[in-house]
Design a protein around this motif. Structure first.
Motif, PDB file in Angstrom:
ATOM      1  N   TYR A   1       9.105   6.399   5.810  1.00  0.00           N
ATOM      2  CA  TYR A   1       8.476   5.398   6.053  1.00  0.00           C
ATOM      3  C   TYR A   1       8.484   4.121   7.161  1.00  0.00           C
ATOM      4  CZ  TYR A   1       9.690   5.754   0.742  1.00  0.00           C
ATOM      5  OH  TYR A   1      10.409   6.143  -0.129  1.00  0.00           O
ATOM      6  N   GLY A   2       7.281   3.850   7.341  1.00  0.00           N
ATOM      7  CA  GLY A   2       7.412   2.365   8.522  1.00  0.00           C
ATOM      8  C   GLY A   2       7.068   1.214   7.898  1.00  0.00           C
ATOM      9  N   ILE A   3       7.705   0.282   8.937  1.00  0.00           N
ATOM     10  CA  ILE A   3       7.875  -1.422   8.495  1.00  0.00           C
ATOM     11  C   ILE A   3       6.808  -1.490   9.829  1.00  0.00           C
ATOM     12  CG2 ILE A   3       9.701  -2.941   8.332  1.00  0.00           C
ATOM     13  CD1 ILE A   3       9.802  -1.195   6.973  1.00  0.00           C
ATOM     14  N   TYR A   4       5.771  -2.271   8.528  1.00  0.00           N
ATOM     15  CA  TYR A   4       5.073  -3.605   9.550  1.00  0.00           C
ATOM     16  C   TYR A   4       5.451  -4.952   9.069  1.00  0.00           C
ATOM     17  CZ  TYR A   4       1.000  -0.125   9.570  1.00  0.00           C
ATOM     18  OH  TYR A   4       1.123   1.849   9.190  1.00  0.00           O
TER      19      TYR A   4
ATOM     20  N   VAL B   1      -6.744  -1.972   5.884  1.00  0.00           N
ATOM     21  CA  VAL B   1      -6.504  -2.903   5.141  1.00  0.00           C
ATOM     22  C   VAL B   1      -6.448  -4.006   4.739  1.00  0.00           C
ATOM     23  CG1 VAL B   1      -3.874  -3.111   4.482  1.00  0.00           C
ATOM     24  CG2 VAL B   1      -4.066  -0.968   5.028  1.00  0.00           C
ATOM     25  N   ILE B   2      -6.023  -5.082   3.428  1.00  0.00           N
ATOM     26  CA  ILE B   2      -6.367  -6.404   3.541  1.00  0.00           C
ATOM     27  C   ILE B   2      -5.086  -7.086   3.132  1.00  0.00           C
ATOM     28  CG2 ILE B   2      -8.542  -8.018   3.507  1.00  0.00           C
ATOM     29  CD1 ILE B   2     -10.039  -4.619   2.743  1.00  0.00           C
ATOM     30  N   ILE B   3      -4.417  -7.453   4.056  1.00  0.00           N
ATOM     31  CA  ILE B   3      -3.766  -8.843   3.440  1.00  0.00           C
ATOM     32  C   ILE B   3      -4.308 -10.414   3.089  1.00  0.00           C
ATOM     33  CG2 ILE B   3      -1.241  -9.324   4.121  1.00  0.00           C
ATOM     34  CD1 ILE B   3      -0.830  -7.523   5.933  1.00  0.00           C
ATOM     35  N   VAL B   4      -3.862 -10.448   2.000  1.00  0.00           N
ATOM     36  CA  VAL B   4      -4.625 -11.916   1.353  1.00  0.00           C
ATOM     37  C   VAL B   4      -3.323 -13.002   1.548  1.00  0.00           C
ATOM     38  CG1 VAL B   4      -5.457 -13.186   0.087  1.00  0.00           C
ATOM     39  CG2 VAL B   4      -5.799 -11.152   0.663  1.00  0.00           C
ATOM     40  N   GLN B   5      -2.850 -14.604   2.333  1.00  0.00           N
ATOM     41  CA  GLN B   5      -1.616 -14.902   1.654  1.00  0.00           C
ATOM     42  C   GLN B   5      -2.124 -16.293   1.233  1.00  0.00           C
ATOM     43  OE1 GLN B   5       1.079 -15.319   5.151  1.00  0.00           O
ATOM     44  NE2 GLN B   5       2.602 -16.173   3.780  1.00  0.00           N
ATOM     45  N   ASN B   6      -2.014 -16.888   0.726  1.00  0.00           N
ATOM     46  CA  ASN B   6      -2.548 -17.882   0.046  1.00  0.00           C
ATOM     47  C   ASN B   6      -3.454 -18.275   0.139  1.00  0.00           C
ATOM     48  OD1 ASN B   6       0.220 -18.893  -0.563  1.00  0.00           O
ATOM     49  ND2 ASN B   6       0.728 -19.235   1.396  1.00  0.00           N
TER      50      ASN B   6
ATOM     51  N   SER C   1      -7.805  -1.971  10.020  1.00  0.00           N
ATOM     52  CA  SER C   1      -8.225  -0.564  10.282  1.00  0.00           C
ATOM     53  C   SER C   1      -6.486   0.765  10.731  1.00  0.00           C
ATOM     54  CB  SER C   1      -9.678  -0.409  11.115  1.00  0.00           C
ATOM     55  OG  SER C   1      -9.452  -0.848  12.355  1.00  0.00           O
ATOM     56  N   ASP C   2      -5.691   0.531  11.504  1.00  0.00           N
ATOM     57  CA  ASP C   2      -5.285   1.014  12.106  1.00  0.00           C
ATOM     58  C   ASP C   2      -3.879   1.266  11.164  1.00  0.00           C
ATOM     59  OD1 ASP C   2      -4.619  -0.962  12.793  1.00  0.00           O
ATOM     60  OD2 ASP C   2      -3.529  -0.829  15.050  1.00  0.00           O
ATOM     61  N   TRP C   3      -3.671   0.913  10.212  1.00  0.00           N
ATOM     62  CA  TRP C   3      -2.693   1.718   9.406  1.00  0.00           C
ATOM     63  C   TRP C   3      -2.223   2.556   8.510  1.00  0.00           C
ATOM     64  CZ3 TRP C   3       0.059  -3.380   6.137  1.00  0.00           C
ATOM     65  CH2 TRP C   3       0.338  -4.479   7.259  1.00  0.00           C
ATOM     66  N   ASN C   4      -0.912   3.052   8.838  1.00  0.00           N
ATOM     67  CA  ASN C   4      -0.748   4.486   8.093  1.00  0.00           C
ATOM     68  C   ASN C   4      -2.083   4.851   7.031  1.00  0.00           C
ATOM     69  OD1 ASN C   4       0.452   6.754   6.802  1.00  0.00           O
ATOM     70  ND2 ASN C   4       1.437   6.609   8.892  1.00  0.00           N
ATOM     71  N   LYS C   5      -2.558   6.259   7.242  1.00  0.00           N
ATOM     72  CA  LYS C   5      -3.898   6.758   6.048  1.00  0.00           C
ATOM     73  C   LYS C   5      -2.605   6.600   4.494  1.00  0.00           C
ATOM     74  CE  LYS C   5      -6.146   6.860   9.290  1.00  0.00           C
ATOM     75  NZ  LYS C   5      -7.296   5.232   9.068  1.00  0.00           N
ATOM     76  N   ASN C   6      -0.928   7.154   4.504  1.00  0.00           N
ATOM     77  CA  ASN C   6      -1.143   7.636   3.150  1.00  0.00           C
ATOM     78  C   ASN C   6      -0.373   6.430   2.796  1.00  0.00           C
ATOM     79  OD1 ASN C   6      -0.981  10.491   3.493  1.00  0.00           O
ATOM     80  ND2 ASN C   6       0.981  10.059   5.531  1.00  0.00           N
ATOM     81  N   ILE C   7      -0.528   5.173   3.094  1.00  0.00           N
ATOM     82  CA  ILE C   7      -0.223   4.147   2.916  1.00  0.00           C
ATOM     83  C   ILE C   7      -0.553   3.942   1.131  1.00  0.00           C
ATOM     84  CG2 ILE C   7      -2.671   3.174   2.903  1.00  0.00           C
ATOM     85  CD1 ILE C   7      -0.254   0.162   3.677  1.00  0.00           C
ATOM     86  N   SER C   8      -1.406   4.102   0.681  1.00  0.00           N
ATOM     87  CA  SER C   8      -1.693   4.518  -0.943  1.00  0.00           C
ATOM     88  C   SER C   8      -0.745   5.207  -1.598  1.00  0.00           C
ATOM     89  CB  SER C   8      -3.515   4.526  -1.143  1.00  0.00           C
ATOM     90  OG  SER C   8      -3.524   5.302  -1.049  1.00  0.00           O
ATOM     91  N   LEU C   9      -0.219   5.999  -1.364  1.00  0.00           N
ATOM     92  CA  LEU C   9       0.315   7.603  -2.022  1.00  0.00           C
ATOM     93  C   LEU C   9       1.523   6.786  -2.696  1.00  0.00           C
ATOM     94  CD1 LEU C   9       0.112  10.420   0.346  1.00  0.00           C
ATOM     95  CD2 LEU C   9      -1.034   9.563  -1.067  1.00  0.00           C
ATOM     96  N   LYS C  10       1.979   5.399  -1.952  1.00  0.00           N
ATOM     97  CA  LYS C  10       3.177   5.249  -2.859  1.00  0.00           C
ATOM     98  C   LYS C  10       3.321   3.697  -2.516  1.00  0.00           C
ATOM     99  CE  LYS C  10       6.827   8.323  -2.760  1.00  0.00           C
ATOM    100  NZ  LYS C  10       7.651   9.029  -2.825  1.00  0.00           N
ATOM    101  N   THR C  11       3.434   2.908  -3.959  1.00  0.00           N
ATOM    102  CA  THR C  11       3.373   1.319  -4.013  1.00  0.00           C
ATOM    103  C   THR C  11       4.141   0.749  -2.552  1.00  0.00           C
ATOM    104  OG1 THR C  11       2.789   1.745  -6.401  1.00  0.00           O
ATOM    105  CG2 THR C  11       3.625  -0.549  -4.980  1.00  0.00           C
ATOM    106  N   PRO C  12       3.802   0.600  -1.461  1.00  0.00           N
ATOM    107  CA  PRO C  12       3.944  -0.722  -0.717  1.00  0.00           C
ATOM    108  C   PRO C  12       4.411  -1.831  -1.437  1.00  0.00           C
ATOM    109  CG  PRO C  12       1.852  -0.535   0.099  1.00  0.00           C
ATOM    110  CD  PRO C  12       2.218   0.259  -1.567  1.00  0.00           C
ATOM    111  N   GLU C  13       6.083  -2.255  -0.620  1.00  0.00           N
ATOM    112  CA  GLU C  13       7.278  -3.377  -0.786  1.00  0.00           C
ATOM    113  C   GLU C  13       6.776  -4.319  -0.151  1.00  0.00           C
ATOM    114  OE1 GLU C  13      10.991  -1.596  -0.311  1.00  0.00           O
ATOM    115  OE2 GLU C  13      10.497   0.213  -1.509  1.00  0.00           O
ATOM    116  N   ILE C  14       6.667  -5.205  -0.520  1.00  0.00           N
ATOM    117  CA  ILE C  14       6.320  -6.884   0.421  1.00  0.00           C
ATOM    118  C   ILE C  14       7.548  -7.728   0.645  1.00  0.00           C
ATOM    119  CG2 ILE C  14       4.716  -8.889   0.277  1.00  0.00           C
ATOM    120  CD1 ILE C  14       2.505  -6.985  -0.482  1.00  0.00           C
ATOM    121  N   TYR C  15       7.599  -7.692   1.010  1.00  0.00           N
ATOM    122  CA  TYR C  15       9.239  -9.561   1.466  1.00  0.00           C
ATOM    123  C   TYR C  15       8.589 -10.265   2.444  1.00  0.00           C
ATOM    124  CZ  TYR C  15      11.935  -5.179   0.096  1.00  0.00           C
ATOM    125  OH  TYR C  15      12.231  -3.848  -0.390  1.00  0.00           O
TER     126      TYR C  15
END
Length: 427
Positions: free
Chosen positions: A135-138, A80-85, A92-106
């Protein structure tokens, strides 16, 4: 003699063949079989090792984006790659189902350090027992040191870990009231608290954290016998209006007579992150009754009052009252409910107090036995967004040849509570 010579020759030949086979077997086992087996074992043990190493697919998939914050979330193989600015961080250790539904970013100050964290809610699957989405929260905080391997400190929590935190802090229980078995009493308090009950009513006597709901009914209209209650998985969410992370649990109630569990309400609470540890936000734990099963508190009281409704006449009826459908309102007389069976001509008067309703028949009339059975009696008042049956118990009595049906309420009610109500009695 000739035959004996042939037999000796055959025995010698067979013996030589047997010895040759034994020599070949030893040679095959040592020089062919064992090397192949060792090679196969080495190969098989190497497969999990190569598969356990996170791999990139070489192609990024955009999972979610918050344009106003200039944050993008990608997936590339196991990463999983996070890009900010424009600055990237890989995990590489985030939940494997992350792509099954659109994540929410705050993005907001989650841990109270006056610096905004990136808060991401991701779908992790479905609870096996209840079917609820979990759900999980990062929470990604800027790293404390610029020399850190990652630009972020990540604090992760999911349904299981939050449930463990909640259960270690909060206790809950439920019981069916003795005085009004139609009601289930639900109690929450701090773990280890001592809860006491009134032995006659079953009502909690020393806790303010008490709620009530109606028990489920059987097919014949009787209230079920309470067996147990349990909470479903923690469903984690982010409130974008208050910039708060929250959790909710559905509360389920089981009964002896039916298989289907009743979803009686929800527990909600806030989640706080302090010093990289999650905890319950103070004074946020609440229970909300499912509106379908809402009920007034059995402990509510009202001042004494009495009102009598008389028969307006113009009704016909048999001598045996087996079915009543009457409405009492602002006037001093009752009337039939439109399009309903009505045997109200035999009713002389209806008297109502804060805790009971009495239907007194005219001389010569009587109630059918089923008209006095509580499962066949409903006294409906307006409550919440619908109608609520306040009947709790009933009995038919006779005095001086006049029959009376008394219906006792499940609590005390004021005149404003009973400014209008409907009476259904019988089959």
């Amino acid at each position: 003699m000739k035959d004996r010579g042939l037999n000796k020759i055959l025995i010698i030949i067979l013996t030589l063949i047997f010895v040759a086979l034994c020599v070949f077997a030893v040679y095959y086992h040592k020089n062919i079989y064992i090397p192949k087996l060792e090679k196969a074992q080495n190969y098989s043990t190497q497969i999990p090792v190569s598969e356990s190493v996170p791999q990139k697919a070489g192609k990024r998939e955009l999972l979610a984006e918050n344009e106003s914050l200039d944050i993008q979330l990608y997936k590339d193989g196991d990463y999983v790659i996070i890009v900010q600015n424009g600055k990237e961080a890989e995990f590489s250790d985030w939940n494997k189902n992350i792509s099954l539904k659109t994540p929410e970013i705050y993005s907001f100050d989650f841990n109270g350090d006056n610096t905004d964290e990136i808060v991401i809610r991701v779908y992790e699957g479905e609870d096996e027992k209840t079917g609820e989405d979990i759900y999980g929260i990062y929470a990604l905080s800027p790293a404390d040191s610029p020399e850190s391997d990652s630009p972020y400190t990540v604090n992760y929590i999911n349904s299981d870990s939050w449930s463990a935190i909640f259960k270690s802090t909060v206790m809950w229980s439920a019981n069916q009231l003795i005085s009004t078995p139609k009601r289930i009493q639900f109690i929450m308090d701090y773990s280890g608290s001592n809860i006491t009950y009134n032995q006659d009513t079953g009502i909690v006597s020393d806790s303010d954290h008490v709620w009530y709901l109606l028990a489920s009914k059987t097919e014949n209209g009787n209230y079920c016998t309470f067996k147990s209650c349990y909470i479903g998985p923690a469903v984690l969410s982010v409130n974008s209006e208050t910039n708060a992370v929250e959790a909710s649990f559905s509360v389920y109630f089981s009964y002896e007579e039916i298989r289907a569990d009743q979803m009686g309400g929800n527990i909600t609470c806030g989640i706080t992150l302090t010093n990289n540890k999650y905890s319950i936000t103070e004074k946020t734990v609440k229970f909300s009754t499912n509106p379908e099963y809402s009920t007034p508190e059995p402990t509510q009281t009202a001042a004494d009052w009495t009102k009598t409704f008389t028969n307006p006449g113009g009704m016909t009826s048999s001598r045996t009252i087996s079915n009543l459908a009457l409405r009492c309102g602002s006037g001093n007389s009752f009337r039939r409910i439109s399009n309903e069976t009505n045997q109200g001509a035999g009713v002389n008067e209806i008297t109502v107090t804060k805790s009971a309703l009495t239907i007194r028949l005219k001389s010569g009339f009587k109630f059918a036995p089923e008209a006095g059975e509580i499962q066949n009696i409903n006294i409906y008042i307006d409550y919440g967004t619908g109608k609520y049956n306040i009947a709790n118990s009933a009995k038919i009595t006779q005095e001086n040849g006049i029959e009376t049906l008394t219906v006792y309420f499940d609590a005390e009610y004021s005149t404003s509570d009973l400014k209008s109500f409907d009476i259904y009695a019988g089959v």
